[in-house]
Design an enzyme around this catalytic site. Structure first.
Site, mmCIF file in Angstrom:
data_model
loop_
_atom_site.group_PDB
_atom_site.id
_atom_site.type_symbol
_atom_site.label_atom_id
_atom_site.label_comp_id
_atom_site.label_asym_id
_atom_site.label_seq_id
_atom_site.Cartn_x
_atom_site.Cartn_y
_atom_site.Cartn_z
ATOM 1 N N CYS A 155 3.355 5.347 -14.625
ATOM 2 C CA CYS A 155 4.503 5.716 -13.793
ATOM 3 C C CYS A 155 5.833 5.368 -14.460
ATOM 4 O O CYS A 155 6.830 6.049 -14.249
ATOM 5 C CB CYS A 155 4.462 4.974 -12.449
ATOM 6 S SG CYS A 155 3.294 5.679 -11.297
ATOM 7 N N CYS A 165 -0.325 4.831 -7.354
ATOM 8 C CA CYS A 165 0.938 5.506 -7.608
ATOM 9 C C CYS A 165 0.848 6.466 -8.797
ATOM 10 O O CYS A 165 1.516 7.500 -8.824
ATOM 11 C CB CYS A 165 2.051 4.495 -7.866
ATOM 12 S SG CYS A 165 1.621 3.235 -9.077
ATOM 13 N N CYS A 166 0.040 6.111 -9.800
ATOM 14 C CA CYS A 166 0.069 6.871 -11.050
ATOM 15 C C CYS A 166 -0.559 8.269 -10.967
ATOM 16 O O CYS A 166 0.055 9.234 -11.452
ATOM 17 C CB CYS A 166 -0.566 6.061 -12.174
ATOM 18 S SG CYS A 166 0.307 4.501 -12.522
ATOM 19 N N HIS A 193 12.622 -1.480 -3.953
ATOM 20 C CA HIS A 193 12.095 -0.505 -4.911
ATOM 21 C C HIS A 193 12.935 0.763 -4.832
ATOM 22 O O HIS A 193 12.816 1.545 -3.904
ATOM 23 C CB HIS A 193 10.632 -0.185 -4.629
ATOM 24 C CG HIS A 193 9.940 0.494 -5.781
ATOM 25 N ND1 HIS A 193 10.521 1.476 -6.560
ATOM 26 C CD2 HIS A 193 8.688 0.314 -6.295
ATOM 27 C CE1 HIS A 193 9.673 1.869 -7.492
ATOM 28 N NE2 HIS A 193 8.559 1.190 -7.370
ATOM 29 N N HIS A 222 9.103 -1.341 1.153
ATOM 30 C CA HIS A 222 9.024 0.026 0.624
ATOM 31 C C HIS A 222 9.322 1.116 1.658
ATOM 32 O O HIS A 222 8.900 2.261 1.470
ATOM 33 C CB HIS A 222 7.632 0.319 0.027
ATOM 34 C CG HIS A 222 7.357 -0.380 -1.274
ATOM 35 N ND1 HIS A 222 6.906 -1.673 -1.357
ATOM 36 C CD2 HIS A 222 7.436 0.053 -2.564
ATOM 37 C CE1 HIS A 222 6.720 -2.018 -2.629
ATOM 38 N NE2 HIS A 222 7.036 -1.002 -3.382
ATOM 39 N N GLU A 241 3.026 0.941 -17.819
ATOM 40 C CA GLU A 241 2.478 1.692 -16.693
ATOM 41 C C GLU A 241 2.775 3.181 -16.851
ATOM 42 O O GLU A 241 3.881 3.566 -17.239
ATOM 43 C CB GLU A 241 3.098 1.156 -15.393
ATOM 44 C CG GLU A 241 2.553 1.843 -14.155
ATOM 45 C CD GLU A 241 3.170 1.313 -12.862
ATOM 46 O OE1 GLU A 241 3.729 0.208 -12.863
ATOM 47 O OE2 GLU A 241 3.081 2.042 -11.848
ATOM 48 N N HIS A 290 10.959 -4.941 -12.774
ATOM 49 C CA HIS A 290 9.898 -3.941 -12.582
ATOM 50 C C HIS A 290 10.327 -2.625 -13.239
ATOM 51 O O HIS A 290 11.370 -2.070 -12.907
ATOM 52 C CB HIS A 290 9.706 -3.773 -11.076
ATOM 53 C CG HIS A 290 8.536 -2.938 -10.686
ATOM 54 N ND1 HIS A 290 8.633 -1.577 -10.505
ATOM 55 C CD2 HIS A 290 7.245 -3.265 -10.435
ATOM 56 C CE1 HIS A 290 7.445 -1.101 -10.142
ATOM 57 N NE2 HIS A 290 6.584 -2.116 -10.091
ATOM 58 N N GLU A 311 4.821 -6.285 -13.459
ATOM 59 C CA GLU A 311 4.873 -4.911 -14.013
ATOM 60 C C GLU A 311 6.244 -4.656 -14.610
ATOM 61 O O GLU A 311 6.908 -3.671 -14.280
ATOM 62 C CB GLU A 311 4.591 -3.901 -12.900
ATOM 63 C CG GLU A 311 3.301 -4.172 -12.137
ATOM 64 C CD GLU A 311 3.054 -3.164 -11.008
ATOM 65 O OE1 GLU A 311 3.966 -2.947 -10.196
ATOM 66 O OE2 GLU A 311 1.952 -2.588 -10.956
#
Lengths: 642, 642
Positions: free
Chosen positions: B332, B410-411, B190, B138, B330, B262, B314
């Site tokens: 996000c 993250c959300c 990602h 990441h 999710e 994802h 996810e």
């Protein structure tokens, strides 16, 4: 009460199965499956996962060099095979097979250690770790299966060698485990030895074996629990689905009133508890067992007799938590349910136990094996969408097709031993008579009050609900015949020698008892109303709300894609649909009016506010046990009702 | 075509939201959530999982000693918070907050290495492993979020320091990654930096940033794929749900026509692809994006705008595989869907994109945050049975209640940045006019053909379908106003200054365009038919066959236990049920005739052949976004229709 409380099993030797519906499957097991599984145990099935079970014994016996391969409980695969093969010898003597078993018993003997210990995994792979992992080591579990095999072989052949081997091992276990302070206060994470010890006690009359069984049962679940302390429990420590309840060790067994944890473990424990309750006439234990039975069968069982609704931990979950597509419903667990039901019948003569025994037999157990005997389901879901099953992570335990063997191959030999010993489940016997539990065509012999009684049962059950029982008595005498009246039957007719019976008849707890003087040539004729009907689930089973299953007699039906096209969930059965039972070449099926949601009417949209168009179709349902034997595809038991 | 193909976003500075329905939530974010999340980032929320995000920067900057804590992408939590806080500054200047951000920018600067590199995880915890784990490290992802934050802060304050920091980092990245032989041919597992690079390009006009973005996109998915070779891919090697498709690296992006892997990664990639397609007028890429959009929204999206139907990975799964109780959806990912929809609108002016943008906003995004702004859902299932959710292994990703913070957080800041930048989504602007995408009360200012135009939108939407738009033009002049006609509206009425418009009106691709000379004081009045109605899913969504969802306008409704009692799956809505929309204190709800299966009629049995008794009840449904804000309990979106 017409029925005595002392109910016994009937010796397998005295029952010859001649059944139309199941006879072929039993013959298949005897003629095909037992040889096939022998090859599997010897790693001779191309493409199947390696068993190594025989080779492990050779290595343990020092006959070949090599490393242990397989699960820690690989020995039990061989044990269950010997047990199945032994039962098959009872009705179909086979010198070659018997010789094979004798040879393998010699091999087992050679693998036994000086002190009686025997387990190829620990002997070969972990010689310094014996008796350190009761949670997952399966040493006592394997011992239990070997004991069952030894008892079966002794009963089939009268040969004692294997029994002696196992007595030596049990004597060793008994010398180091038990309530006495100098022994270890332990028991096996996977129950099995408990029920085996009672079998061993019954053939040897050695009360120490009964005592050891009683000890293991009563010790189980005492807190603090030794399992939580040992290394092998690491798995449980990190994963709550493998905690003490997984092993039925979360509470003393007499305080357990809901079925928890690994479903096969639970069944084998309940079997032993039932045996013990009968043997010791333990009313407290009997009461616990009735509560457990109620919990399993009225809260936690699929309509097919499948139990254990979660793959992770192969276990029970919550009341009414019975998802269809991610069901576990392990074949072995349903076999365990049959073992338990058979024992409950002897503890508490009530037709409800035989109803469930029959249900599991004709559905979730038969489904475990392909019609040709060479492929197996470990897991028995009630709804399969192959694409989803092969893709989704939460479906990874679901196989859309049976496979030839398993790395963890507990189920195939379990089906084999179940079917080859099926004769044990047809009748029970009390001191005043015989109870018919299952309507399976057979010829059998009993001794009642010192008199020989021969019964011949002729039926096309469960394709037909008609059963004829012909009586052949040495001398006319009086005894009781109990005929189970299945709860699925809305009506029935019993006739004696072609006439309605008027006296000496009583219905108690699901049985119609006929108590009279029986003469040679007497014939009982039974006609069970066996209409195909819709079954609904308790509304608390949220997956089945608004759905029905099709059932006729003990057989649960299902839709398959090969008969009904894809997207089976698009089908629904109208409330007033006509349901027609048919049969072709011994294969029953149901035709039913249905409607199908027309996908085209959605024009490729995912959501819309219009009503979905429906078209009338005719659906065809086949027995659940037979699904997956043709073109692979979708399968569905619970169908929407519209 | 009335509409120009050059569609632009509208500067956030020029939009002031005054909306009844969403205004409070935005104020909540500005006044409560941003300070709350600042505390969370500083580990000052009692009981919440430790963030350590600020502390990681202090350690990386050498200001304190200690060890890195958190996910490798912990830096992005701070980045998203800065971005959200920056947007909030635009409308609500706050010196104290600005100072906080300046301080944290100083901290970020101090944590930057000499060569421009910046990432606290690798700097502190794995200093020798930089750029070795593109699959899961990441580094470029965090860089992307920091770039977005820097651009937002620059746009809010005009301060360049953070932007300069990020340009230095990007220059470093650009010096070591790219198509040239001496650079590394890599990209991030990602996606995120791609869309951030375009933002950076737009504020700096540095074409190298656009080129780097283009490189990352075009390199993605070339086979053989470098990701499969690197250490970090070990996870993927052992777990097929983390294979190359998880990273959208299974095929070159121009060959990807189904949404895989994802879901957040996929959305961020598609955003950047759309930006790039617009920027470079790449017709091939546009065509791919339209196919991907069709796949996501017509095959793989929940009715709430939730995407990603599997917790493990996810991720996206299969067409029509949309289970309700184990949905991932999710927060996000739905935010990502909004980001993407907003870009698609600019690429291809079609109301269908704004329909989905609106759907995700009012449902699966708002559901991510509690009504008081202090609790969050990471996962947004469409059916929750708390006992099952907390027990079953395959439900372990499901929370039956929102929580205060996440280890992987993250959300929460993603919702905050979404809501504080909501002004960007209400309008788009073309060279010949304005398009109204969302009906959210606001006051806004545009420059069209050199003339200032002020719009004032007054509405009680989505509680009411009536919208008034008042026009204030500097000088009367001609331009086009496009008004989105939501597809959920079966009818609508548009009036100008109280009268039906007869000329200069055209409906194209979901918009009603009014092209005329506008005068100060002109008023557009819109009335969208907004009846509460049943929505059905495509029959291929097998979980929803025979079920309906209640929807009114963009709002999806759900049943909660607190209003309807337990065992919600017992409820069904008759075909002809009366559905009544109501509102109380700004809270919309639906009352609907329903029936309930009476569990008592089963007498405790698990299965039975009788019809289940039903009783008439009145069900109450509330907006899906608001569920879980009262007494915890069951929730259900898809209800059986009977």
């Amino acid at each position: 009460m017409l029925i005595s409380t002392i109910i016994k099993a009937v010796d397998l030797k005295n029952i010859k199965i001649t059944d139309n519906y199941l006879g072929d499957r039993i013959k298949l097991v005897t003629d095909q499956v037992i040889p096939y599984q022998w090859k599997a145990l010897n790693d001779e099935i191309p493409g199947a996962p390696k068993s190594h079970s025989i080779e492990n014994f050779r290595i343990a016996a020092g006959q070949t060099a090599g490393e242990f391969h397989g699960m820690p409980f690989q020995d039990s695969d061989l044990a269950k095979w010997i047990e199945a093969a032994s039962y098959s010898l009872i009705h179909q003597p086979n010198k070659e097979l018997e010789q094979k078993i004798d040879n393998v018993i010699d091999l087992i003997s050679a693998a036994q250690l000086e002190n009686g210990y025997m387990n190829t995994y620990f002997t070969v792979a972990k010689p310094d770790s014996k008796w350190t992992d009761f949670s997952h080591g399966h040493e006592l579990y394997c011992a239990g299966h070997l004991i069952e095999a030894a008892v079966a072989y002794f009963e089939a052949t009268g040969k004692k060698k294997f029994l002696d081997i196992m007595c030596r091992f049990v004597d060793h276990i008994d010398s180091i485990m038990g309530p006495e302070p100098h022994k270890r206060q332990v028991y096996c994470g996977h129950e099995e030895i408990e029920l085996a010890l009672i079998k061993l006690y019954k053939v040897t009359n050695e009360r120490r074996y009964l005592k050891l069984c009683e000890y293991f049962i009563n010790e189980r679940g005492k807190q603090p629990c030794f399992l939580a302390e040992e290394n092998g429990f690491a798995l449980g420590a990190n994963d709550r689905w493998f905690h003490l309840d997984y092993h039925q060790a979360h509470l003393p067994v007499r305080e357990q009133v809901t079925a928890e944890g690994h479903s096969v473990r639970a069944m084998y424990l309940y079997c032993a508890m039932t045996d013990l309750a009968i043997e010791t006439n333990d009313e407290q234990l009997k009461d616990v067992l009735k509560k457990l039975w109620d919990n399993v069968t009225n809260r936690r069982m699929y309509i097919t007799g499948g139990i254990g609704s979660q793959g992770h931990g192969e276990r029970f979950t919550l009341d009414y938590d019975l998802p269809n597509d991610v069901a576990y419903a392990e074949t072995c667990a349903s076999i365990g349910l049959i073992f338990w039901a058979n024992r409950m019948l002897k503890m508490d003569p009530d037709g409800k136990y035989a109803d469930i025994l029959e249900l599991a037999l004709y559905n979730s157990v038969l489904s475990g094996m392909s019609l040709d005997g060479t492929k197996y389901f470990y897991v028995n879901p009630l709804e399969v969408f192959p694409e989803t099953a092969s893709y989704r992570h939460d479906h990874k335990h679901i196989a859309a097709q049976r496979v030839g063997w398993f790395g963890c191959a507990c189920c195939p030999p379990n089906i084999a031993r179940m079917l080859t010993s099926l004769g044990e489940y047809i009748y029970t016997q009390s001191n005043d008579g015989i109870q018919v539990q299952l309507y399976i065509g057979n010829e059998s012999e009993f001794t009642i009050g010192g008199n020989k009684v021969k019964l011949s049962m002729n039926t096309n059950y469960p394709i037909s609900g008609d059963v004829l029982i012909d009586m052949d008595v040495e001398t006319s005498h009086t005894f009781s015949i109990g005929l189970r009246i299945p709860t699925w039957s809305s009506d029935f007719k019993v006739m004696l020698n072609g006439e309605t019976i008027t006296t000496g008849v009583k219905i108690v707890n699901g049985y119609l008892y006929i108590n009279r003087q029986w003469d040679k040539g007497d014939q009982i004729s039974l006609q069970f109303e066996m209409e195909a009907k819709k079954v609904r689930a308790n509304p608390r089973v949220r997956e089945n709300a608004g759905k029905i299953a099709l059932k006729r007699g003990p057989i649960v039906f299902c839709l398959e894609e090969v008969d009904n096209g894809s997207w089976l969930t698009s089908l629904s059965i109208p409330k007033n649909a006509e349901i027609t039972f048919k049969e072709k070449g011994g294969k029953p099926f149901i035709q039913v009016e249905a409607t199908r949601l027309v996908e085209d009417s959605f024009y490729g949209n995912l959501y819309g506010s219009e009503e979905v168009e429906v078209e009338k179709v005719e659906a065809k349902a086949i027995p659940y046990s037979d699904w997956g034997n043709r073109t692979p595809g979708e399968m569905l038991v619970w169908i929407r009702e519209s």
